[in-house]
Scaffold this active site. Structure first.
Site, short mmCIF file in Angstrom:
data_model
loop_
_atom_site.label_atom_id
_atom_site.label_comp_id
_atom_site.label_asym_id
_atom_site.label_seq_id
_atom_site.Cartn_x
_atom_site.Cartn_y
_atom_site.Cartn_z
N LYS A 153 0.89 -1.15 -0.04
CA LYS A 153 0.13 -0.19 0.01
C LYS A 153 0.76 1.30 0.12
CE LYS A 153 -4.44 -1.04 2.34
NZ LYS A 153 -5.04 -0.94 1.00
N HIS A 208 -16.72 -5.81 4.00
CA HIS A 208 -15.72 -5.70 2.66
C HIS A 208 -16.13 -6.76 1.69
CE1 HIS A 208 -13.88 -3.05 5.13
NE2 HIS A 208 -13.60 -3.64 6.18
N ARG A 218 -6.63 -7.27 -12.22
CA ARG A 218 -7.48 -8.36 -12.52
C ARG A 218 -8.56 -7.93 -13.33
NH1 ARG A 218 -8.27 -8.61 -7.25
NH2 ARG A 218 -10.43 -8.01 -6.99
#
Ligand code: MV4
Length: 664
Positions: free
Chosen positions: A116, A235, A292
């Site tokens: 990150k 999530h 992806r």
């Protein structure tokens, strides 16, 4: 163009990829685990290779084995789908090393988004907006404290190595900071082996808006509009849509251009998604990039009219982008709902089981179903519990919501618990129609999302009775002989003084119904009430009139289990055997093979009188013998197998006609 590709995945995405590849004239090689030998993706492919036992680690994650199969089968490229090996740098590299095209970005681009803090540093340099905060290497408590002061509160501590919401902690003020930091570092160290933290200003009402990007091998990039995926649960995305409601054209353009810059900053190739936090004031901030094709890509396809898998294949082959930015147009509104095997009433626990009844909405320009399963399949514990994606399109968002509600009502599953009713409530909820889309939507509107049943119990019981009676009629021999062995039904039909009892169990409660039939009308007595009922069953569709209310439901009666489907809701009950009739009896005393196995002995002949409990057939399976016993007194009318025969689960072994006395 490639002439043959391997799909290193399963389920709906494998099927989805095969569909486009076939349309383009490309042959497809599938791989499958023990659990998937009869799966839809295997049936759709031109050929398929077994790769191992059910657990993913021993099958769909076996990079070397899959590459070996690709080479052996003559495939030129591998499409990884999503999940499994799709974001595995080692796999992408191994493909390259074996002269196989990885249909995805270069491994370096996957790696660049792995951390990150590194990703944020790249994005900052590329001029992509970041949430104000700190993403530096200096992780000393003093530096982090100073950065926290600069950032302001509330702030969010995020694990550098985290993702998908793991390793985050909100801090409200400086007083909480030290303890929160220590706890977050401990958690991150345990979960990811890396205690390093980012600090960000905490947005309290954000939306999740993501941009679909594509880059070709020449480094040219375009964006294909955005998706709003704010409706999530822990999530996990639940409902997605395109375009994002309320986004201004300026914001859309700024976000799209930022996303293309993000992709180009890491020399991206192929399909990617740049996720942003979108704040109420119209500002947006880079969150992460997924390297992806994503689960929710169909909503983008519906509004752009483009096939994203076709784009992936063309780019992987070396072709330029199919459209320039100015040629990308969107029209109307698309929604996607993820249908999961799970139990919303028990904290959404994943469900498993046998899809004994599966009926999907008709597909059209408005409705698309992406699925990897068919009726009769099992939902196992081994993989993601997603059963299907239901995608709808219409000119406006409101019309698209109506389409979604209708399509969910026509998505009927028995045998496995699903979230269909929950999705129906969600799509139909007023706050959703009013575009109240923040990431807290499900928690905020919990009371709307677990609605009371739409059918009152009596009406449901009367419909259930209608379904059972009509189904029994349709499976009954077309005999008009008043002295037939089906005397019980004749008796109450001819003489209305005989009321037919029907016991239906709902949960723990048993309801004793009484039914009179006259001239194809029924009177159903439930408690102290009586209902006039006419009913017509056409396959699984029951049209009934109850006291003048015309009402239709779909249903499935399997053994003693009845499920009715009504406006996205289900009503389930079990039908007591004693009151249901003989043909559909099951379990103990069933005349069906309880499992795959072999016939060891047949202990009766056609014409024999047998008594309830008498052993008729002995089967062997897994080295154990099982006796198949007569469920009632009667006469053997037919024997379907002989000694030594192999039989499959559910096969009828022997038929007996019940004696008249017994049926009374
Ligand atoms: C945030 C945030 C608020 N402020 N960052 C959750 C997943 C991870 N990728 C980022 N997430 C969030 N980051 C700041 N500075 C709120 C979330 C968040 C969230 C984001 C998108 C979709 C659903 C979410 C649910 C809870 C929290």
């Amino acid at each position: 163009m490639f002439s043959k590709i391997l799909i290193a995945n399963r389920g709906e995405i494998a099927c989805r990829i095969i569909q486009t590849a076939h349309r383009m004239g490309i042959r497809c090689v599938a791989v499958y685990s023990d659990a998937d030998a009869n799966a839809r993706h295997v049936a759709m492919a031109d050929e398929a290779f077994h790769i191992g036992p059910a657990p993913s680690s021993e099958s769909y994650l076996r990079a070397e084995k899959i590459i070996e199969i690709a080479k052996e089968s003559g495939a030129q490229a591998i499409h990884p789908g999503y999940g499994f090996l799709s974001e595995n740098t080692g796999f992408a590299e191994a493909c390259e090393a074996n002269d196989l095209v990885f249909i995805g970005p270069p491994s370096s681009a996957i790696a660049a988004m792995g951390s990150k803090s590194a990703a944020k540093a790249i994005m900052e340099k590329a001029g992509v907006p970041l949430v104000p905060g700190y993403h530096g290497d200096d992780q000393s408590p003093e530096t982090l404290r100073a950065e926290a002061e600069k950032c302001g509160f509330p702030l969010l501590l995020k694990a550098v190595a985290g993702g998908g919401g793991k390793g985050m902690r909100v801090v409200e003020n400086m007083g909480e900071f030290d303890d929160a930091l220590a706890a977050a570092k401990r958690e991150a160290k345990n979960a990811f082996g890396n205690p390093d933290m980012l600090i960000e200003r905490y947005l309290t009402q954000p939306r999740h808006v993501e941009i679909q990007v594509f880059c070709d091998q020449d480094g040219k990039g375009v964006y294909l509009a955005e998706r709003d995926c704010s409706v999530q649960r822990r999530h996990q995305k639940v409902l997605e849509e395109a375009p994002a409601p309320g986004l201004s054209e300026d914001t859309r353009k700024a976000m799209g251009e930022a996303a293309v810059r993000a992709a180009q900053a890491i020399d991206y190739v192929g399909a990617g998604t740049v996720e942003f936090l979108y704040d109420v004031d119209g500002s947006f901030f880079f969150m992460e990039m997924n390297t992806r094709l994503q689960v929710e890509h169909p909503v983008t396809e519906m509004v752009t009219g483009q096939d994203l898998v076709e784009w992936q294949l063309k780019i992987a082959w070396g072709e330029p982008l199919p459209l320039a930015q100015s040629e990308v147009k969107t029209r109307g509104h698309a929604l996607e709902a993820r249908i999961y095997a799970e139990d919303p009433d028990h904290d959404f626990l994943p469900a498993t089981g046998h899809l004994r009844y599966l009926s999907t909405p008709d597909e059209s320009a408005h409705v698309r179903v992406d699925t990897g399963v068919t009726e009769g399949d099992d939902i196992s514990i081994h993989y993601d519990p997603m059963i299907a994606k239901l995608i709808v399109w219409d000119e406006t968002r409101d019309q698209a919501i109506n389409r979604m509600v209708q399509a969910l009502e026509n998505y009927r599953i028995a045998g496995v618990k699903t979230n269909i009713r929950f999705l129906h409530a969600l799509a139909d909820a007023q706050p959703f129609r009013e575009e109240d889309l923040t990431t807290g939507f499900i928690d905020t509107h919990r009371d709307l999302l677990f609605p009371k049943s739409k059918l009152d119990t009596h009406k449901a019981l009367v419909l259930a009775a209608g379904f059972v009676l009509e189904e029994r009629k349709s499976s009954e021999p077309a005999s008009t002989d008043p002295w037939s062995p089906f005397g019980r039904r004749n008796s109450w039909r001819m003489n209305s003084e005989y009321a037919q009892p029907l016991q239906l169990q709902v949960g723990e409660e048993i309801h004793d119904l009484k039914i009179l039939e006259r001239d194809d009308r029924y009177q159903v007595f439930v408690g102290d009430s009586v209902y006039n009922l006419t009913a017509r069953l056409d396959d699984d569709y029951l049209q009934a009139v109850i006291n003048g209310h015309r009402i239709s439901v779909h249903g499935n009666l399997y053994k003693d289990q009845l499920v009715l489907f009504y406006e996205g809701d289900t009503f389930q009950c079990s039908v007591y055997r004693e009151t249901y009739g003989f043909e559909d009896m099951s379990g103990e005393g069933s005349l069906e093979a309880p499992m795959n196995g072999a016939i060891v002995a047949v202990q009766a002949k056609v014409g024999d009188k047998v008594i309830a409990g008498q052993t008729l057939v002995i089967m062997e399976a897994m080295k154990m013998e099982h006796a198949i016993k007569a469920p009632a007194d009667g006469v053997v009318s037919e024997i379907f197998f002989g000694e030594g025969d192999q039989v499959s689960e559910g096969a009828e072994l022997i038929a007996i006609e019940v004696s008249e006395e017994e049926a009374e």
